[in-house]
Design a protein around this motif. Structure first.
Motif, PDB file in Angstrom:
ATOM      1  N   ASN A 350      -4.956  53.483 -45.841  1.00  0.00           N
ATOM      2  CA  ASN A 350      -5.285  53.249 -44.430  1.00  0.00           C
ATOM      3  C   ASN A 350      -4.675  51.976 -43.854  1.00  0.00           C
ATOM      4  OD1 ASN A 350      -7.102  55.622 -44.459  1.00  0.00           O
ATOM      5  ND2 ASN A 350      -7.894  54.675 -42.585  1.00  0.00           N
ATOM      6  N   GLN A 351      -3.639  51.465 -44.520  1.00  0.00           N
ATOM      7  CA  GLN A 351      -2.891  50.321 -44.004  1.00  0.00           C
ATOM      8  C   GLN A 351      -1.540  50.812 -43.495  1.00  0.00           C
ATOM      9  OE1 GLN A 351      -4.268  47.131 -43.841  1.00  0.00           O
ATOM     10  NE2 GLN A 351      -6.076  48.300 -44.491  1.00  0.00           N
ATOM     11  N   LEU A 352      -1.224  50.510 -42.233  1.00  0.00           N
ATOM     12  CA  LEU A 352      -0.004  50.998 -41.604  1.00  0.00           C
ATOM     13  C   LEU A 352       1.101  49.953 -41.686  1.00  0.00           C
ATOM     14  CD1 LEU A 352       1.343  53.235 -39.869  1.00  0.00           C
ATOM     15  CD2 LEU A 352       0.465  52.028 -37.849  1.00  0.00           C
ATOM     16  N   ASP A 353       2.281  50.370 -42.144  1.00  0.00           N
ATOM     17  CA  ASP A 353       3.462  49.506 -42.177  1.00  0.00           C
ATOM     18  C   ASP A 353       4.071  49.488 -40.773  1.00  0.00           C
ATOM     19  OD1 ASP A 353       5.864  48.222 -42.551  1.00  0.00           O
ATOM     20  OD2 ASP A 353       6.721  49.730 -43.896  1.00  0.00           O
ATOM     21  N   GLN A 354       3.870  48.388 -40.061  1.00  0.00           N
ATOM     22  CA  GLN A 354       4.339  48.306 -38.675  1.00  0.00           C
ATOM     23  C   GLN A 354       5.852  48.138 -38.583  1.00  0.00           C
ATOM     24  OE1 GLN A 354       2.458  48.890 -36.181  1.00  0.00           O
ATOM     25  NE2 GLN A 354       0.347  48.481 -36.776  1.00  0.00           N
ATOM     26  N   VAL A 355       6.475  47.621 -39.644  1.00  0.00           N
ATOM     27  CA  VAL A 355       7.932  47.393 -39.626  1.00  0.00           C
ATOM     28  C   VAL A 355       8.680  48.687 -39.909  1.00  0.00           C
ATOM     29  CG1 VAL A 355       9.844  46.149 -40.687  1.00  0.00           C
ATOM     30  CG2 VAL A 355       7.647  44.989 -40.293  1.00  0.00           C
ATOM     31  N   GLY A 356       8.297  49.369 -40.976  1.00  0.00           N
ATOM     32  CA  GLY A 356       8.894  50.649 -41.309  1.00  0.00           C
ATOM     33  C   GLY A 356      10.132  50.535 -42.177  1.00  0.00           C
ATOM     34  N   LYS A 357      10.648  51.705 -42.547  1.00  0.00           N
ATOM     35  CA  LYS A 357      11.807  51.801 -43.426  1.00  0.00           C
ATOM     36  C   LYS A 357      12.732  52.882 -42.888  1.00  0.00           C
ATOM     37  CE  LYS A 357      12.940  52.712 -48.305  1.00  0.00           C
ATOM     38  NZ  LYS A 357      12.375  53.070 -49.639  1.00  0.00           N
ATOM     39  N   VAL A 358      14.033  52.669 -43.014  1.00  0.00           N
ATOM     40  CA  VAL A 358      15.021  53.616 -42.474  1.00  0.00           C
ATOM     41  C   VAL A 358      15.295  54.735 -43.481  1.00  0.00           C
ATOM     42  CG1 VAL A 358      17.393  53.899 -41.656  1.00  0.00           C
ATOM     43  CG2 VAL A 358      16.106  51.839 -41.052  1.00  0.00           C
ATOM     44  N   PHE A 359      15.259  55.971 -42.981  1.00  0.00           N
ATOM     45  CA  PHE A 359      15.606  57.146 -43.793  1.00  0.00           C
ATOM     46  C   PHE A 359      16.654  57.972 -43.062  1.00  0.00           C
ATOM     47  CE2 PHE A 359      11.072  56.672 -45.225  1.00  0.00           C
ATOM     48  CZ  PHE A 359      11.363  56.353 -46.553  1.00  0.00           C
ATOM     49  N   LYS A 360      17.410  58.766 -43.823  1.00  0.00           N
ATOM     50  CA  LYS A 360      18.316  59.746 -43.245  1.00  0.00           C
ATOM     51  C   LYS A 360      17.566  61.058 -43.018  1.00  0.00           C
ATOM     52  CE  LYS A 360      22.612  58.090 -45.389  1.00  0.00           C
ATOM     53  NZ  LYS A 360      23.731  58.466 -46.294  1.00  0.00           N
ATOM     54  N   ILE A 361      17.800  61.688 -41.856  1.00  0.00           N
ATOM     55  CA  ILE A 361      17.170  62.974 -41.585  1.00  0.00           C
ATOM     56  C   ILE A 361      17.585  63.994 -42.641  1.00  0.00           C
ATOM     57  CG2 ILE A 361      17.020  64.895 -39.935  1.00  0.00           C
ATOM     58  CD1 ILE A 361      17.337  62.873 -37.682  1.00  0.00           C
ATOM     59  N   GLY A 362      18.836  63.908 -43.068  1.00  0.00           N
ATOM     60  CA  GLY A 362      19.341  64.843 -44.067  1.00  0.00           C
ATOM     61  C   GLY A 362      18.699  64.706 -45.431  1.00  0.00           C
ATOM     62  N   ASP A 363      17.995  63.584 -45.662  1.00  0.00           N
ATOM     63  CA  ASP A 363      17.317  63.385 -46.950  1.00  0.00           C
ATOM     64  C   ASP A 363      15.898  63.938 -46.961  1.00  0.00           C
ATOM     65  OD1 ASP A 363      19.495  62.173 -48.097  1.00  0.00           O
ATOM     66  OD2 ASP A 363      18.830  60.126 -47.674  1.00  0.00           O
ATOM     67  N   VAL A 364      15.439  64.462 -45.826  1.00  0.00           N
ATOM     68  CA  VAL A 364      14.083  65.017 -45.741  1.00  0.00           C
ATOM     69  C   VAL A 364      14.133  66.504 -46.075  1.00  0.00           C
ATOM     70  CG1 VAL A 364      12.076  65.400 -44.273  1.00  0.00           C
ATOM     71  CG2 VAL A 364      13.466  63.341 -43.965  1.00  0.00           C
ATOM     72  N   ASP A 365      13.414  66.908 -47.128  1.00  0.00           N
ATOM     73  CA  ASP A 365      13.380  68.317 -47.538  1.00  0.00           C
ATOM     74  C   ASP A 365      12.211  69.080 -46.918  1.00  0.00           C
ATOM     75  OD1 ASP A 365      15.621  68.068 -49.080  1.00  0.00           O
ATOM     76  OD2 ASP A 365      14.568  67.955 -51.003  1.00  0.00           O
ATOM     77  N   GLU A 366      11.088  68.380 -46.684  1.00  0.00           N
ATOM     78  CA  GLU A 366       9.899  69.042 -46.142  1.00  0.00           C
ATOM     79  C   GLU A 366       9.189  68.099 -45.165  1.00  0.00           C
ATOM     80  OE1 GLU A 366       7.274  70.107 -49.343  1.00  0.00           O
ATOM     81  OE2 GLU A 366       8.891  70.962 -50.547  1.00  0.00           O
ATOM     82  N   ILE A 367       8.597  68.673 -44.128  1.00  0.00           N
ATOM     83  CA  ILE A 367       7.709  67.944 -43.233  1.00  0.00           C
ATOM     84  C   ILE A 367       6.431  68.769 -43.087  1.00  0.00           C
ATOM     85  CG2 ILE A 367       7.335  66.950 -40.947  1.00  0.00           C
ATOM     86  CD1 ILE A 367      10.341  66.779 -40.580  1.00  0.00           C
ATOM     87  N   ALA A 368       5.300  68.176 -43.438  1.00  0.00           N
ATOM     88  CA  ALA A 368       3.997  68.818 -43.234  1.00  0.00           C
ATOM     89  C   ALA A 368       3.340  68.164 -42.022  1.00  0.00           C
ATOM     90  CB  ALA A 368       3.122  68.662 -44.470  1.00  0.00           C
ATOM     91  N   PHE A 369       2.757  68.964 -41.140  1.00  0.00           N
ATOM     92  CA  PHE A 369       2.190  68.419 -39.909  1.00  0.00           C
ATOM     93  C   PHE A 369       1.087  69.352 -39.400  1.00  0.00           C
ATOM     94  CE2 PHE A 369       5.748  71.123 -38.988  1.00  0.00           C
ATOM     95  CZ  PHE A 369       5.434  71.833 -37.841  1.00  0.00           C
ATOM     96  N   GLY A 370       0.237  68.798 -38.525  1.00  0.00           N
ATOM     97  CA  GLY A 370      -0.808  69.605 -37.911  1.00  0.00           C
ATOM     98  C   GLY A 370      -1.885  70.054 -38.873  1.00  0.00           C
TER      99      GLY A 370
END
Length: 387
Positions: A350-370
């Motif tokens: 429950n701690q949010l990283d406000q800075v974040g990290k850079v990823f490539k869209i092409g490196d994402v295999d799955e997105i779960a949402f909703g």
């Protein structure tokens, strides 16, 4: 052991929400102690979403620790309140009464036998979880007709002595549904699995299923023990969107997966028969999905679903879960979504990283949402002012 009994009696007397850790299993039970005896306890439990989930008998030797205060319990308290406020779909919960002067284990088993309840058992010095119907309770012997949702040919009868049983789960969400479904499940015939594994046949197979009723399972290439069950919503040039159902047959959100990362599509199996029956039972009881989830979403098959889902989540700061090509899983929300890259702000404990990290869209295999867990994480972060 005396200190554990003292802790359990304190939890009972003060009606405290507790975590109960086991000595031989990694499963942690969260709930309220309702009965304590010299041999075991009854704990009215909650699932990970804060929904009442029946109860569990725990023999005292199976208990390693009773936790009264932690961040996890604070989070669970929030979820329990949210589930109550939002009227989440739930089973009837614990509705048995117990006599603390009599053997608790035998009382639970006798209730299960008389009421034809499906229970889950854990035995001493045994890593397996056994689900089934108690078919006999004698002075020194218990018989259980095992049920296997995945393989109908594997349903032997188990004969035990009561002292072998350390844990009994009963009247929870999934177990209650199995209890209702048991007579029908025992009538269903075993089917040999049918799956499509040829990479060049998978896209057309999925397109034929898009928008249709049949349940299927998607098996990812990189983790074939983890599969997704649901209905195919949309198929694009390189991705598939699935409406998921959870283990109780309720709508469980959405996942978008790259076609190139699929190992197979399972069209027929015993487990799919089980989940279809669960889904039909829920529809008959008008329990299709949790009230805070939207099970009616449609997606444009001409869109790049990975960019579209990331952009939408960035716009509304929506919590989603990513699986990257290297196998890493990340929970959080994206920002600054470009043509090839995006920033992802992870949530851990429950701690949010406000800075974040850079990823490539092409490196994402799955997105779960909703799905429900993402909703709860998001609500808590918003209330606490972190999102």
């Amino acid at each position: 052991m005396n200190s554990i009994v003292n802790d359990l009696n304190r939890a009972l007397a003060q009606n405290l929400l507790v975590n109960v850790y086991q000595a031989n299993q990694e499963v942690v039970y969260t709930g309220y102690v309702t009965t304590v005896t010299s041999t075991g306890i009854i704990l009215a439990t909650y699932d990970d979403y804060g929904v009442p989930d029946g109860a569990v008998f725990l023999a005292l030797p199976a208990i390693d620790e009773v936790e009264f205060s932690s961040d996890d319990l604070d989070n669970m308290d929030f979820r329990i309140q949210t589930a109550t406020d939002q009227k989440f779909t739930q089973a009837s919960g614990l509705n048995m009464t117990f006599d603390d002067r009599r053997d608790l284990r035998r009382q639970v088993l006798s209730h299960a036998w008389v009421d034809h309840l499906v229970v889950m058992l854990v035995l001493a010095k045994d890593d397996h979880f056994y689900e089934g119907l108690v078919t006999g309770v004698a002075a020194d012997q218990i018989t259980v007709q095992l049920l296997n949702k995945f393989d109908y040919t594997d349903q032997p009868e188990l004969t035990l002595t009561p002292d072998e049983i350390e844990v009994i789960e009963f009247q929870g969400q999934e177990l209650s549904l199995q209890t209702i479904a048991a007579p029908r499940l025992q009538q269903l015939d075993h089917v040999e699995p049918v799956e499509v594994t040829e990479a060049d046949l998978i896209p057309d197979t999925l397109r034929q299923l898009a928008g249709k009723d049949p349940l299927v399972a998607l098996v990812p290439e990189r983790d074939q023990d983890l599969f997704f069950v649901g209905r195919i919503n949309t198929v694009t040039a390189d991705a598939v969107v699935m409406n998921l159902i959870d283990m109780t047959g309720l709508f469980g959100g959405y996942t978008v997966m790259r076609l190139s990362e699929l190992h197979s599509v399972v069209l027929v199996s015993d487990y799919l028969q089980t989940m279809r029956l669960f889904s039909l039972l829920n529809q008959a009881r008008q329990q299709g999905n949790q009230p805070v989830l939207n099970a009616e979403r449609l997606f444009d098959p001409t869109d790049d679903q990975f960019s579209a889902r990331l952009n939408q989540a960035a716009t509304f700061r929506t919590i989603i879960r990513l699986k990257l090509h290297d196998g890493e899983h990340c929970l959080g929300y994206p920002s600054q979504v470009g043509g090839e890259r995006f920033i992802f702000h992870t949530v851990e404990d429950n701690q949010l990283d406000q800075v974040g990290k850079v990823f490539k869209i092409g490196d994402v295999d799955e997105i779960a949402f909703g799905y429900l867990d993402a909703y709860l994480v998001e609500q808590q972060l918003r209330i606490e002012g972190d999102l």
